[in-house]
Enzyme design. Structure first.
Site, short mmCIF file in Angstrom:
data_model
loop_
_atom_site.label_atom_id
_atom_site.label_comp_id
_atom_site.label_asym_id
_atom_site.label_seq_id
_atom_site.Cartn_x
_atom_site.Cartn_y
_atom_site.Cartn_z
N MET A 12 45.37 33.72 45.61
CA MET A 12 46.88 33.41 46.54
C MET A 12 46.20 34.18 47.33
O MET A 12 45.90 33.36 48.81
CB MET A 12 47.27 35.37 46.03
CG MET A 12 48.88 35.32 47.88
SD MET A 12 49.93 36.77 47.37
CE MET A 12 48.94 37.92 47.07
N ASP A 37 33.07 31.59 35.26
CA ASP A 37 33.34 33.21 34.56
C ASP A 37 32.76 34.05 35.06
O ASP A 37 31.49 34.24 34.94
CB ASP A 37 33.79 32.91 32.85
CG ASP A 37 34.55 33.81 32.34
OD1 ASP A 37 33.78 35.41 33.25
OD2 ASP A 37 34.73 34.13 31.04
N TRP A 62 40.23 40.84 37.69
CA TRP A 62 40.92 40.76 36.55
C TRP A 62 42.37 41.60 37.68
O TRP A 62 42.04 43.02 38.07
CB TRP A 62 40.97 41.84 35.62
CG TRP A 62 41.34 42.21 34.74
CD1 TRP A 62 42.90 43.37 35.21
CD2 TRP A 62 42.02 42.02 33.26
NE1 TRP A 62 43.93 43.46 33.89
CE2 TRP A 62 43.12 42.89 32.69
CE3 TRP A 62 41.45 41.29 32.94
CZ2 TRP A 62 44.01 43.02 31.55
CZ3 TRP A 62 41.23 41.19 31.01
CH2 TRP A 62 42.66 42.17 30.80
N TYR A 126 43.01 49.98 36.45
CA TYR A 126 42.42 49.08 36.97
C TYR A 126 41.61 49.85 38.52
O TYR A 126 41.02 49.34 38.82
CB TYR A 126 43.62 48.28 37.67
CG TYR A 126 43.34 47.29 38.56
CD1 TYR A 126 42.96 45.94 38.36
CD2 TYR A 126 43.81 47.84 40.24
CE1 TYR A 126 42.72 44.87 39.76
CE2 TYR A 126 43.74 47.41 40.92
CZ TYR A 126 43.07 46.24 40.89
OH TYR A 126 43.11 45.33 41.74
#
Length: 285
Positions: A12, A37, A62, A126
């Site tokens: 986004m 990656d 992530w 996170y």
């Protein structure tokens, strides 16, 4: 003309960023996850060395907050170790690097907006992994590294709170939304603009808080969205976060202060309500 490398190019924020860079006629290499990656550290170093960018913006991450609770090692491989590899590659070239980060590096117990130099204390996996990425950039790129913390992002592409609420308004008579978590809704269009301006400026390296100004709760945010689409905001019911238990704990208060922008000679980002009104998210939702 600056040469840019943007990772996580299908996300986004990256979508908005690439639009601005293309409009500004910058030379841009945009790479999706399947093309680069971050977990493949040797590939990261080889690619950066080969393309020799002036500026790298790492939009790869992530972002599955709840999944990180049971997959912290995997999240750390992207948000921490992958960022370190990218920062090492930038250091070898003298390239600038912008690393988007998160309000989740804080514990949410503050009563006033968190300053850029406030002590960090993440309360979920996170947040811990994103903090690892921040530290790598600040350690390895003391002269050319920028950590840009943001929060509550929404944009014209991809899933986000604004698009979700607009969809629920059409599908349900009422919607329950948490009213005891406070933060700053931030439009990716404004954030992308700020990243470009920061990266091209003579601003000192370090940490910057890039959220739209003001503060609100998720409940009040949802009411504003309903109002904007011409719906009755009273259809949004306030509920406690205890009624929506989730694997990852969320900070109750993650309002960020913006004093760091004075170092860059730039004003703080505009109020979140103004940004929401001027964004094209609801028009495209």
């Amino acid at each position: 003309m600056s040469r840019w490398l943007v990772t996580g190019a299908s996300g986004m924020l990256a979508t908005e960023l690439l639009g601005l860079l293309e409009a500004g006629r910058h030379s841009v290499l945009a790479l999706r996850r399947e093309e680069l990656d971050l977990c493949d550290t040797s590939a990261v170093r080889h690619l950066v060395s080969a393309c020799k960018p002036d500026i790298v913006v790492n939009c790869a991450a992530w972002t599955a907050v709840d999944d990180a609770e049971t997959h912290e090692a995997e999240a750390l491989a992207v948000n921490g170790l992958g960022v370190r590899a990218l920062a090492e590659a930038c250091a070898s070239l003298g390239a600038r690097m912008v690393q988007p980060s998160t309000d989740y590096v804080f514990d949410g117990t503050a009563l006033d907006p968190y300053a850029e130099d406030a002590p960090t204390c993440p309360v979920n996996a996170y947040g811990r992994t994103k903090l690892a990425g921040e530290r790598a950039v600040l350690e390895l790129l003391p002269d050319t590294g920028y950590v840009v913390r943001t929060a509550w992002l929404y944009g014209a592409t991809g899933p986000n709170f604004v698009r979700t609420m607009a969809g629920l308004e059409k599908a349900r008579e009422t919607v329950d939304v948490i009213d005891d978590q406070f933060g700053q809704p931030t439009w990716t269009g404004d954030l992308a603009d700020r990243i470009v301006r920061l990266a091209l400026s003579e601003a000192p390296p370090g940490v910057y808080h890039a959220t739209n100004s003001g503060r609100t709760s998720w409940h009040a945010f949802a009411r504003e969205i309903f109002t904007m689409v011409g719906a009755d905001p009273d259809r949004v019911n306030p509920v406690s976060s205890k009624e929506f238990p989730r694997p990852a704990r969320r900070p109750a208060y993650s309002v960020l202060g913006h004093d760091g922008w004075s170092r860059a000679g730039l004003p703080p980002m505009r109020d979140w309500r103004e940004a929401l009104r001027e964004s094209d998210v609801l028009a495209n939702g």
